[in-house]
Design a protein around this motif. Structure first.
Motif, PDB file in Angstrom:
ATOM      1  N   GLU A 243      22.807  21.732  16.692  1.00 21.17           N
ATOM      2  CA  GLU A 243      21.845  22.822  16.552  1.00 21.17           C
ATOM      3  C   GLU A 243      22.292  23.966  17.462  1.00 21.17           C
ATOM      4  OE1 GLU A 243      19.155  23.114  14.626  1.00 21.17           O
ATOM      5  OE2 GLU A 243      19.336  21.121  13.778  1.00 21.17           O
TER       6      GLU A 243
ATOM      7  N   GLY B  69      20.972  30.951  16.909  1.00 21.68           N
ATOM      8  CA  GLY B  69      21.756  32.114  16.527  1.00 21.68           C
ATOM      9  C   GLY B  69      21.760  33.198  17.585  1.00 21.68           C
TER      10      GLY B  69
ATOM     11  N   ALA C 189      16.577  32.638  13.601  1.00 20.65           N
ATOM     12  CA  ALA C 189      16.422  31.227  13.240  1.00 20.65           C
ATOM     13  C   ALA C 189      17.634  30.434  13.717  1.00 20.65           C
ATOM     14  CB  ALA C 189      16.273  31.102  11.729  1.00 20.65           C
ATOM     15  N   ALA C 190      17.383  29.233  14.180  1.00 23.10           N
ATOM     16  CA  ALA C 190      18.477  28.354  14.588  1.00 23.10           C
ATOM     17  C   ALA C 190      19.213  27.885  13.337  1.00 23.10           C
ATOM     18  CB  ALA C 190      17.927  27.173  15.361  1.00 23.10           C
ATOM     19  N   LYS C 191      20.523  27.766  13.436  1.00 23.20           N
ATOM     20  CA  LYS C 191      21.339  27.286  12.330  1.00 23.20           C
ATOM     21  C   LYS C 191      21.833  25.890  12.641  1.00 23.20           C
ATOM     22  CE  LYS C 191      23.480  30.780   9.594  1.00 23.20           C
ATOM     23  NZ  LYS C 191      24.724  31.356   9.160  1.00 23.20           N
ATOM     24  N   THR C 192      21.997  25.102  11.614  1.00 23.10           N
ATOM     25  CA  THR C 192      22.534  23.759  11.780  1.00 23.10           C
ATOM     26  C   THR C 192      23.987  23.752  11.313  1.00 23.10           C
ATOM     27  OG1 THR C 192      20.364  22.803  11.375  1.00 23.10           O
ATOM     28  CG2 THR C 192      22.239  21.349  11.112  1.00 23.10           C
ATOM     29  N   TYR C 193      24.839  23.185  12.153  1.00 22.43           N
ATOM     30  CA  TYR C 193      26.254  23.077  11.843  1.00 22.43           C
ATOM     31  C   TYR C 193      26.653  21.605  11.833  1.00 22.43           C
ATOM     32  CZ  TYR C 193      26.551  28.042  12.894  1.00 22.43           C
ATOM     33  OH  TYR C 193      26.374  29.393  12.896  1.00 22.43           O
TER      34      TYR C 193
ATOM     35  N   PRO D 172      28.638  25.336   8.560  1.00 23.60           N
ATOM     36  CA  PRO D 172      27.208  25.625   8.421  1.00 23.60           C
ATOM     37  C   PRO D 172      26.616  24.750   7.315  1.00 23.60           C
ATOM     38  CG  PRO D 172      28.486  27.658   8.454  1.00 23.60           C
ATOM     39  CD  PRO D 172      29.452  26.524   8.313  1.00 23.60           C
TER      40      PRO D 172
ATOM     41  N   GLU E  61      24.080  25.032   5.470  1.00 17.40           N
ATOM     42  CA  GLU E  61      23.710  25.800   4.275  1.00 17.40           C
ATOM     43  C   GLU E  61      24.924  26.007   3.357  1.00 17.40           C
ATOM     44  OE1 GLU E  61      22.472  30.357   3.589  1.00 17.40           O
ATOM     45  OE2 GLU E  61      21.139  29.242   4.928  1.00 17.40           O
ATOM     46  N   GLN E  62      26.068  26.324   3.948  1.00 21.29           N
ATOM     47  CA  GLN E  62      27.291  26.530   3.166  1.00 21.29           C
ATOM     48  C   GLN E  62      27.790  25.213   2.554  1.00 21.29           C
ATOM     49  OE1 GLN E  62      28.896  29.488   2.523  1.00 21.29           O
ATOM     50  NE2 GLN E  62      27.124  30.450   3.459  1.00 21.29           N
TER      51      GLN E  62
END
Length: 94
Positions: free
Chosen positions: A5, A8, A25-29, A70, A72-73
């Protein structure tokens, strides 16, 4: 840990008039090993490295020497890889 986590832009930015807070918003990698596990070890970490060098596979980012995907990607790339039952019939006559 399945994923990393990262916030951003949840850092305080200093200006001449004081401190401004900028929130995002925090991004999940996912790390390469996380992807390896997510895909039930069907794609090796070496294959992921090869894909990165060839411009294939899901989008990734580098933070220093760390490679991260990421989430999302990854999910978008997975959807793009879906093949329907009839997809094989199109190629059968070729």
């Amino acid at each position: 840990m399945d994923a990393l986590e990262f916030a951003g832009v949840l850092a305080g930015l200093h200006s001449k008039r004081g401190t401004k807070k900028v929130a995002a918003a925090a991004k999940t990698y996912l790390r390469p090993n996380d992807l390896h596990e997510r895909w039930e070890k069907s794609v090796t970490i070496g294959t992921l490295a090869n894909w990165r060098s060839q411009g294939q596979g899901p989008a990734f980012v580098k933070f220093g020497t760390r490679v991260l995907y990421p989430l999302e990607q990854v999910e978008q790339w997975e959807v793009a890889q879906l093949r329907g039952v009839n997809d094989n019939k199109k190629d059968a006559g070729k």
